[in-house]
Design an enzyme around this catalytic site. Structure first.
Site, short mmCIF file in Angstrom:
data_model
loop_
_atom_site.label_atom_id
_atom_site.label_comp_id
_atom_site.label_asym_id
_atom_site.label_seq_id
_atom_site.Cartn_x
_atom_site.Cartn_y
_atom_site.Cartn_z
N ASP A 47 33.87 3.35 -68.40
CA ASP A 47 34.59 2.58 -67.32
C ASP A 47 35.43 1.32 -67.96
O ASP A 47 35.23 0.13 -67.68
CB ASP A 47 33.52 2.04 -66.38
CG ASP A 47 34.25 1.21 -65.13
OD1 ASP A 47 35.37 1.63 -64.83
OD2 ASP A 47 33.49 0.00 -64.51
N GLU B 59 23.50 3.54 -70.79
CA GLU B 59 23.53 4.51 -69.72
C GLU B 59 23.51 5.72 -70.22
O GLU B 59 24.31 6.63 -69.48
CB GLU B 59 24.37 4.16 -68.74
CG GLU B 59 24.24 2.89 -68.18
CD GLU B 59 24.78 2.56 -66.80
OE1 GLU B 59 25.65 3.55 -66.36
OE2 GLU B 59 24.48 1.52 -66.10
N TYR C 191 22.86 -1.86 -59.46
CA TYR C 191 23.74 -2.14 -58.67
C TYR C 191 23.56 -2.06 -57.14
O TYR C 191 24.24 -1.73 -56.34
CB TYR C 191 25.36 -1.32 -58.87
CG TYR C 191 25.85 -2.07 -60.29
CD1 TYR C 191 26.50 -2.98 -60.31
CD2 TYR C 191 25.53 -1.25 -61.42
CE1 TYR C 191 27.08 -3.27 -61.49
CE2 TYR C 191 25.95 -1.32 -62.66
CZ TYR C 191 26.64 -2.70 -62.64
OH TYR C 191 27.17 -3.15 -63.73
N GLU D 30 22.82 -5.55 -66.61
CA GLU D 30 23.83 -5.24 -65.82
C GLU D 30 23.73 -5.56 -64.28
O GLU D 30 22.65 -4.92 -63.92
CB GLU D 30 24.64 -4.14 -66.01
CG GLU D 30 25.47 -3.76 -67.26
CD GLU D 30 26.45 -2.57 -67.24
OE1 GLU D 30 26.73 -1.89 -66.14
OE2 GLU D 30 26.72 -2.27 -68.55
#
Ligand code: GCB
Length: 599
Positions: free
Chosen positions: A160, A416, A471, A507
């Site tokens: 990303d 990840e 998230y 994160e």
């Protein structure tokens, strides 16, 4: 490979500036070393993508060429001459006049070539650097090229951030004496409750017959406080000044290579040394035998116009912002950063988690977003043995480049990956073994994604610290912070109970449009970002094994075009031009208080 350095025996010339530039239309028929016209010129260092206004260049897939003339100083008559690129993203070839002298894969680590036989003191030569930005399932990071109906090639990738390309770091011409130091490894320790420091060094030379290595260590005032001789030894520093987070102290270790017959100096090389220890004990992360709690960010090398081009002004400003907000650390997500960044972190006591470029080893994430069934990540057609060879190379180059930085306290070998899919353990176990064999002094980790839960993850027992990216409230239960708080706590408690290892939230965050305000905080508003961070912090404070919080992300950054990205990823606590969003105030309050409590 030692970094270029100006010493009594070595000289360095920086080749940064404006170079001639051209896109390679067809690599199969290209004349690689033909002269480029100055019609198109481009700065080095900088990613080339956003400099020119031509979309064809911004989105080009394949090779480009950089060229300039270089004069070798007339005094370099008996030295070895080298060319070094600090990075070429993702593959670089160096040509001296008509000759290919280096070909290097991996976009964020340096490579060099000994060009002594090809150049002459006082004379000019033509330097061409070809750079290719293609990614495949066998490169790190991975990607794939799609050919559209009109024949245009499109680079697809699983990370990303925008696939910025080119010579984003400096290029150097440098001299090294014929007999010279090749490598130095420094390891430090303390004894007597941190009162005495120990500096262990090991040096290798190109030729050391009839020579002696002498070593001195000087304090910050230039006073010599220790010395030794030989290829490897230990130096004790009484009443040592430790390198501490927020309170750095650097000794200068200088190696001298002397001829035995006439005692003349053959080579000299210096390294800044911070004396500190790092250890994982139970669920704690100890620096200098004291528990350390990480506060800070996952960052990117990303600025307007320059892309990933290293820029000292942005670098110093970013460190100012880290200090202002009370951060003590950051992760070099998702690739090794410019070496100047680690020098600065060493000098200013900022702690670094150093990451390889292995991001996107997870076919489930991208497919999941679009509701497609993902192919397996670990297979002969996807991430395979060749990918793992490239990954090993990435780890080797990262450790060999950064092993002597006191600021680097942990290696992060992937971001990840599909650590829950069959084949993950077979892929990662050898890489973990390799990392430990290259450096047994630092803990290692990888950043885990939510698809790999405490129940189905297959590799976390191999690592020292659990690094989790989550998230809740953003990608899952969007906007619902109550459920997010509950889910996050359940998730973290499961990991805590199963592993009892230290955990860092590497994160967490939400996309936030600077200037969007809401009284009833909804996603994308500045208030929502602030509230979401507060929710996460409440959970962290209830868990003993959480030893750090790195918000995603330090600043907004550019990505490829996607429907859920508005001119890039907006999870920055600072905008792309480094202005604080509302959340910066809440973080500052929390982290500065934490810092003061730790004093
Ligand atoms: C992640 C990735 C990071 C992305 C972030 C996001 O999990 O590690 O590279 O930018 O999520 O914002 O989606």
């Amino acid at each position: 490979m030692l970094r270029p350095q100006a010493t009594a025996t070595r000289e360095v010339i920086c080749l940064d500036g404006v170079w001639n530039f051209e896109i390679v239309a067809d690599a199969a028929t290209e004349e690689w070393t033909e002269l480029l016209s100055p019609k198109t010129q481009i700065p080095v260092p900088a990613s080339y993508n956003d400099i020119l206004l031509d979309h064809g260049i911004r989105d080009h897939v394949g090779w480009v060429k950089y060229q300039r003339r270089v004069r070798v100083p007339r005094s370099w008559t008996s030295e070895h001459v080298f060319i070094r690129c600090d990075a070429a993203t993702h593959r670089g070839r160096i040509y001296v006049n008509d000759k290919l002298v280096a070909d290097h894969q991996g976009g964020y680590t340096p490579f060099d070539a000994n060009i002594t036989e090809l150049v002459s003191a006082g004379k000019e030569f033509c330097l061409t650097v070809a750079v290719c930005n293609e990614l495949s399932n066998e490169t790190i990071p991975p990607g794939s090229i799609e050919v559209l109906a009109n024949g245009t090639r499109k680079q697809k990738y699983l990370h990303d951030f925008f696939n910025y390309s080119g010579l984003s770091r400096s290029v150097w011409l440098y001299s090294v004496p014929q007999r010279s130091f090749r490598d130095v490894t420094i390891v430090t320790d303390t004894v007597g409750e941190n009162r005495t420091g120990i500096i262990k060094y090991e040096a290798t030379c190109s030729e050391s017959v009839d020579c002696e290595i002498r070593v001195t260590v000087a304090d910050e005032n230039g006073n010599v406080v220790g010395c030794a001789h030989g290829e490897r030894s230990e130096i004790e520093i009484e009443s040592v000044h430790l390198w501490q987070p927020g309170n750095a102290y650097l000794y200068k270790l200088t190696l001298y290579l002397h001829r035995l017959d006439d005692n003349s100096l053959v080579d000299e090389y210096s390294i800044d040394v911070g004396v500190r220890t790092v250890e994982v004990k139970g669920s704690q992360f100890l620096i200098n035998n004291k528990p350390f709690y990480f506060t800070g960010f996952g960052k990117h090398e990303d600025t307007p116009i320059r892309g990933k081009g290293h820029d000292s002004a942005y670098m110093v400003h970013d460190f100012q912002l880290l200090e202002w907000i009370g951060a003590n650390s950051f992760r070099t997500s998702h690739y090794p950063y410019a070496e100047e960044v680690y020098d600065f972190a060493d000098r200013h006591g900022i702690v670094v988690i150093d990451e390889t470029a292995a991001v996107g080893l997870n076919l489930g994430i991208a497919s999941g977003l679009f509701g497609k069934k993902a192919p397996p990540t670990w297979s002969a057609e996807t991430m395979n043995v060749t990918t793992s060879i490239a990954h090993s190379q990435n780890i080797r180059e990262l450790i060999s480049r950064d092993k002597n930085h006191p600021s680097v306290v942990m290696w992060c070998i992937a971001n990840e990956p599909a650590s829950h899919e069959d084949g993950a353990r077979e892929y990662f176990a050898p890489l973990v073994k390799l990392t430990r064999s290259l450096d047994s002094t630092r803990p290692i980790c990888f950043s885990n994604c939510v698809l790999a839960t405490a129940e189905n993850d297959l590799i976390s027992d191999l690592f020292d610290v659990l690094c989790l990216n989550r998230y809740y409230g953003w990608y899952e239960h969007t906007g619902d912070l109550e459920t997010a708080e509950h889910e996050l706590e359940t998730d973290l408690r499961t990991w805590q109970t199963k592993y009892g290892k230290p955990m860092i939230m590497t994160e967490y965050g939400s996309d936030t449009m600077a200037g969007l305000h809401m009284t009833n905080p909804g996603p994308w508003s500045e208030e929502f970002q602030s509230s979401m961070l507060e929710v996460y912090h409440r959970v962290f404070d209830r868990l003993d094994s959480v030893i750090g919080e790195h918000v995603w992300s330090f600043s907004d950054f550019q990505t490829s075009a996607m429907v859920f990205r508005v001119d890039g990823n907006k999870k920055g606590v600072f905008t792309r031009d480094r202005r604080p969003k509302l959340a910066a105030q809440a973080l500052r309050k929390r982290w500065v208080e934490r810092k003061n409590d730790a004093l």
